[in-house]
Design a protein around this motif. Structure first.
Motif, mmCIF file in Angstrom:
data_model
loop_
_atom_site.group_PDB
_atom_site.id
_atom_site.type_symbol
_atom_site.label_atom_id
_atom_site.label_comp_id
_atom_site.label_asym_id
_atom_site.label_seq_id
_atom_site.Cartn_x
_atom_site.Cartn_y
_atom_site.Cartn_z
ATOM 1 N N GLU A 216 -9.229 -1.020 1.451
ATOM 2 C CA GLU A 216 -8.657 -0.002 1.195
ATOM 3 C C GLU A 216 -9.387 0.648 0.077
ATOM 4 O O GLU A 216 -9.685 1.885 -0.295
ATOM 5 C CB GLU A 216 -7.137 -0.034 0.639
ATOM 6 C CG GLU A 216 -6.060 -0.024 1.626
ATOM 7 C CD GLU A 216 -6.135 -1.725 2.389
ATOM 8 O OE1 GLU A 216 -5.594 -1.808 3.280
ATOM 9 O OE2 GLU A 216 -6.911 -2.560 1.789
ATOM 10 N N THR B 297 -12.719 2.129 1.282
ATOM 11 C CA THR B 297 -12.327 3.523 1.968
ATOM 12 C C THR B 297 -12.263 4.340 1.155
ATOM 13 O O THR B 297 -12.856 5.526 1.286
ATOM 14 C CB THR B 297 -11.002 3.240 2.819
ATOM 15 O OG1 THR B 297 -11.222 2.110 3.730
ATOM 16 C CG2 THR B 297 -10.507 4.661 3.415
ATOM 17 N N ASN C 161 -4.848 5.643 0.094
ATOM 18 C CA ASN C 161 -5.531 6.458 1.028
ATOM 19 C C ASN C 161 -4.952 7.524 1.544
ATOM 20 O O ASN C 161 -5.300 8.792 1.544
ATOM 21 C CB ASN C 161 -6.507 5.731 1.641
ATOM 22 C CG ASN C 161 -7.593 5.137 1.019
ATOM 23 O OD1 ASN C 161 -8.639 5.482 0.597
ATOM 24 N ND2 ASN C 161 -7.607 3.596 0.927
ATOM 25 N N TYR D 48 -6.868 -6.116 -1.217
ATOM 26 C CA TYR D 48 -7.000 -4.522 -0.726
ATOM 27 C C TYR D 48 -8.186 -4.028 -0.734
ATOM 28 O O TYR D 48 -8.545 -2.857 -1.131
ATOM 29 C CB TYR D 48 -5.875 -3.752 -1.467
ATOM 30 C CG TYR D 48 -4.431 -4.066 -1.004
ATOM 31 C CD1 TYR D 48 -3.954 -3.702 0.491
ATOM 32 C CD2 TYR D 48 -3.410 -4.734 -1.868
ATOM 33 C CE1 TYR D 48 -2.760 -4.075 0.610
ATOM 34 C CE2 TYR D 48 -2.450 -5.066 -1.475
ATOM 35 C CZ TYR D 48 -1.920 -4.868 -0.385
ATOM 36 O OH TYR D 48 -0.630 -5.138 0.114
ATOM 37 N N LYS E 152 -1.985 -0.055 -4.406
ATOM 38 C CA LYS E 152 -3.270 0.255 -3.852
ATOM 39 C C LYS E 152 -3.126 0.303 -2.441
ATOM 40 O O LYS E 152 -4.232 0.677 -1.689
ATOM 41 C CB LYS E 152 -4.472 -0.262 -4.594
ATOM 42 C CG LYS E 152 -4.459 -1.868 -4.383
ATOM 43 C CD LYS E 152 -5.735 -2.370 -5.020
ATOM 44 C CE LYS E 152 -5.503 -3.985 -5.464
ATOM 45 N NZ LYS E 152 -6.491 -4.636 -5.938
ATOM 46 N N SER E 153 -2.072 -0.436 -2.090
ATOM 47 C CA SER E 153 -2.081 -0.539 -0.488
ATOM 48 C C SER E 153 -1.981 0.497 0.310
ATOM 49 O O SER E 153 -2.290 0.607 1.505
ATOM 50 C CB SER E 153 -0.797 -1.524 -0.211
ATOM 51 O OG SER E 153 0.334 -0.845 -0.798
ATOM 52 N N THR E 154 -1.252 1.671 -0.414
ATOM 53 C CA THR E 154 -1.177 2.927 0.630
ATOM 54 C C THR E 154 -1.688 4.220 -0.144
ATOM 55 O O THR E 154 -1.345 5.312 -0.007
ATOM 56 C CB THR E 154 0.302 3.227 0.749
ATOM 57 O OG1 THR E 154 0.892 3.211 -0.757
ATOM 58 C CG2 THR E 154 1.087 2.180 1.532
#
Length: 510
Positions: free
Chosen positions: A329, A332, A291, A326, A287-289
Motif C-alpha cells: 500500500e 502504491t 489509497n 502494508y 494505512k491499510s485503506t
C-alpha cells in the motif's frame, strides 16, 4: 571496531559510533569499538553495503504529540524536573532531539474533557479563542485528575509547546489535527462531540474556524507546519471519544471548496508552492485503506492543488506483520502520487500499568490480536522509511504511569511516563527506540541506498544527513547475536548486534 583498509575514498576519515537498545537492558548505550568485537557470532555474518550517492526521499523528522493529557502530567511535577523531561525529549545533544510532532485542535481522546474554542451557536466566530489551550487546570476536570496536587496549575498545551521550543537546540515542527467540530455543527452524534458528521451547511464555517486556529497559534508564537482536516475520518460510528465522519468524497469537497480556499485567503497556504507555508495532509487514518481514501482528492486537480500529502496511522497493530507492514500500500501511494508527501502521524499501544517497561518486549494485545510492541514499532518504522515515508510521529509524548488522564478508559503507554503523585519519571523502551531515529536522522536527511543479504529477523535502513554523517539503523529480532559486515566506500566495518536489539551505527568525520 575492525576496519579493513583499502585504497582511500571520500569517507576515509569517517569513524563509526554504535548505539544499542536491547531487551538485555541497553538503553541507547554507546558501545565502544572493542566492545563491539567481543563475542562475535562467527559464521552468522550479514553483509550490508551503504550507497551514499543513491538518494531517495527527504526526511522531516520523528517524534511524538503534544496533548492536554501530556501537559497535565507535566503540571504535576516541579519546574526543574519538567525542564529535564523536555530536555530529554527535545535536545539533540542531551536527549532524543524530537523534530516532528503533532497536537489536537479542540479536545481529543487525551483531553480532560470535551472542549472547543467558541461558544455554542456562535456562527460569527466572534467568541473564538484558544484560551482553552493556555488557561491551565483546576484539578476538578474528571475523576482521574481529581485530588492530585498540581505544582503548576497554569500549565497547558501552549505553555508546554513554548517551553519545549526554548530547550537549547530544540527544532521541531507541529502538525495539528481536529478530532471533532463543536457538537452544534454536527448531526448524528451519540454523545458530545462523539461520532456523527459535520453538517454540509457548516463546511465554510468549520474551514474558517480551522484557519482561525492557525492564526491564533501564530499569535502565541507557534507557527504550525501542517494540518490535517480530520483525525480518523472513518472512525465515527462506534468511537467512544471525540470523532467526526468524513467520507473520501466529503473530504475532497471540503478541501477543494472550503478549507483550501480559506487557508489561501488567510495567507496560510500557497497552492503554487505547497512547501511555502502550512501543509495540508489528508486522510490521517489507517494505512491499510489510505489509497482508496486519497484517490478522489488527488484525482481532482482543484482539490489536489491544496493537498501537500498523506497522513496515516498504523492500527490495528497486531495485523501489521501479517500484511507485511502494508508495504504494498505504501509503494502504491508513493508511485501513484510521487509529488505528495507521506507522514505517519499516529501510533500507540495500550499500557500495562503493572509492567510498563517489560511490556514492550513481550506479547501484548489489541482488539485484533497479539503483537510484541518493540518488534512492531521497529519493523513498522523501518519498513515505512524503506517505502517512502518521510516522518514518523507517536501519539501522546507523555502520560501517567496509569496511561492517564483519559476519561474514556482508553489507556495508552508513551515515551515518557510520570507518576503524578510520587513525581517519578520513567523513560520507556519506546523513548529509546524513537531516539535511534530522531537523534541520528535529522531534518532534510535523505534515505540512501542500502544493499545486502536478506536475513530472517533482521531489518535495516540508512540515511545521510545534511552534514554528511550517515545513520544505519538495524533491528535484530532474533534470540541470537548477529555479526554485521558493513561496507562504506572503501572501508568495511564489522559490528556485533546483540540478541533482540536495535542499533544505530553513526558514521561521521573524526
Amino acid at each position: 571496531m575492525l576496519v579493513n583498509c583499502k585504497p582511500k575514498g571520500p569517507y576515509e576519515d569517517y569513524v563509526a559510533d554504535v548505539y544499542q537498545t536491547s531487551q538485555g537492558g541497553d538503553n541507547l548505550k554507546l558501545i565502544s569499538g572493542i566492545e563491539a568485537e567481543i563475542g562475535a557470532a562467527e559464521g552468522k555474518t550479514v553483509a550490508l553495503q551503504l550507497i551514499p550517492d543513491t538518494e531517495f526521499q527527504k526526511y522531516y523528522g520523528f517524534g511524538a504529540s503534544f496533548t492536554e493529557s501530556s501537559a497535565w502530567n507535566l503540571a504535576t511535577i516541579p519546574a526543574d524536573l519538567r525542564h529535564e523531561v523536555l530536555t530529554r525529549l527535545f535536545s539533540p545533544t542531551e536527549g532524543a532531539g524530537f523534530t516532528l510532532t503533532r497536537t489536537h485542535i479542540n479536545s481529543s481522546d487525551y483531553s480532560n474533557n470535551h472542549y472547543t474554542y467558541v461558544e455554542a451557536g456562535d456562527e460569527d466566530l466572534s467568541t473564538f479563542s484558544v484560551y482553552e489551550d493556555m488557561k491551565g487546570f483546576t484539578g476538578d476536570e474528571n475523576d482521574q485528575v481529581r485530588g492530585i496536587e498540581l505544582v503548576e496549575p497554569g500549565y497547558d498545551i501552549i505553555p508546554m509547546i513554548l517551553e519545549a521550543s526554548d530547550i537549547p537546540g530544540a527544532d521541531f515542527n507541529i502538525i495539528a489535527s481536529p478530532w471533532s467540530p463543536p457538537s452544534w455543527m454536527k448531526t448524528g452524534e451519540t454523545a458530545e462531540m462523539t461520532n456523527g458528521t459535520l453538517l454540509p451547511q457548516y463546511y465554510g464555517l468549520w474551514a474558517e474556524y480551522l484557519s482561525n486556529y492557525v492564526s491564533a497559534y501564530a499569535e502565541q508564537g507557534i507557527t504550525l507546519w501542517g494540518l490535517t482536516p480530520q483525525n480518523e475520518p472513518l472512525h465515527a460510528h462506534d468511537a467512544r471519544w471525540d470523532s467526526n465522519g468524513l467520507t473520501p468524497e466529503q473530504g475532497r469537497v471540503f478541501l477543494r471548496d472550503y478549507l483550501g480556499p480559506q487557508l489561501e485567503q488567510d495567507g496560510h497556504l500557497n497552492p503554487d508552492d505547497l512547501d511555502d507555508g502550512l501543509r495540508v495532509l489528508i486522510y490521517d487514518h489507517n494505512k491499510s485503506t489510505m489509497n482508496d481514501y486519497v484517490t478522489p482528492t488527488y484525482e481532482d486537480p482543484e482539490a489536489s492543488k491544496y493537498a501537500w500529502g498523506t497522513a496515516f496511522h498504523w492500527y490495528a497493530n497486531s495485523e501489521l506483520e501479517a500484511h507485511n507492514w502494508y508495504a504494498e500500500e505504501l509503494e502504491t501511494l508513493r508511485t501513484k502520487w510521487p509529488d505528495k508527501g507521506m507522514i505517519h502521524t499516529e501510533s500507540s499501544i495500550d499500557i500495562d500499568a503493572d509492567d510498563p517497561m517489560g511490556q514492550y518486549w513481550r506479547e501484548s494485545t489489541d482488539y485484533a490480536g497479539t503483537f510484541v510492541p518493540f518488534d512492531t514499532y521497529a519493523y513498522d518504522i523501518i519498513s515505512d522509511l524503506n517505502h517512502g515515508v518521510q516522518g514518523y510521529i507517536e501519539w501522546c509524548i507523555i502520560l501517567s504511569t496509569q496511561g492517564q488522564p483519559n476519561p474514556y478508559d482508553n489507556f495508552n503507554s508513551a515515551p515518557v511516563l510520570i507518576n503524578p503523585v510520587t513525581e517519578d519519571v520513567i523513560y520507556t523502551p519506546l523513548y529509546y527506540l524513537l531516539s535511534h531515529f530522531s537523534k541520528f536522522i535529522r531534518p532534510d536527511a535523505r534515505r540512501i541506498g542500502l544493499e545486502g543479504e536478506d536475513a530472517e529477523g533482521l531489518i535495516s535502513t540508512a540515511a545521510k544527513n545534511p552534514d554528511g554523517s550517515i545513520a544505519l539503523v538495524v533491528y535484530n529480532k532474533k534470540e541470537e547475536a548477529r555479526e554485521l559486515s558493513i561496507t562504506l566506500d572503501t572501508h568495511t566495518y564489522v559490528v556485533q548486534i546483540a540478541p533482540r536489539a536495535l542499533q544505530t551505527i553513526h558514521f561521521h568525520h573524526k
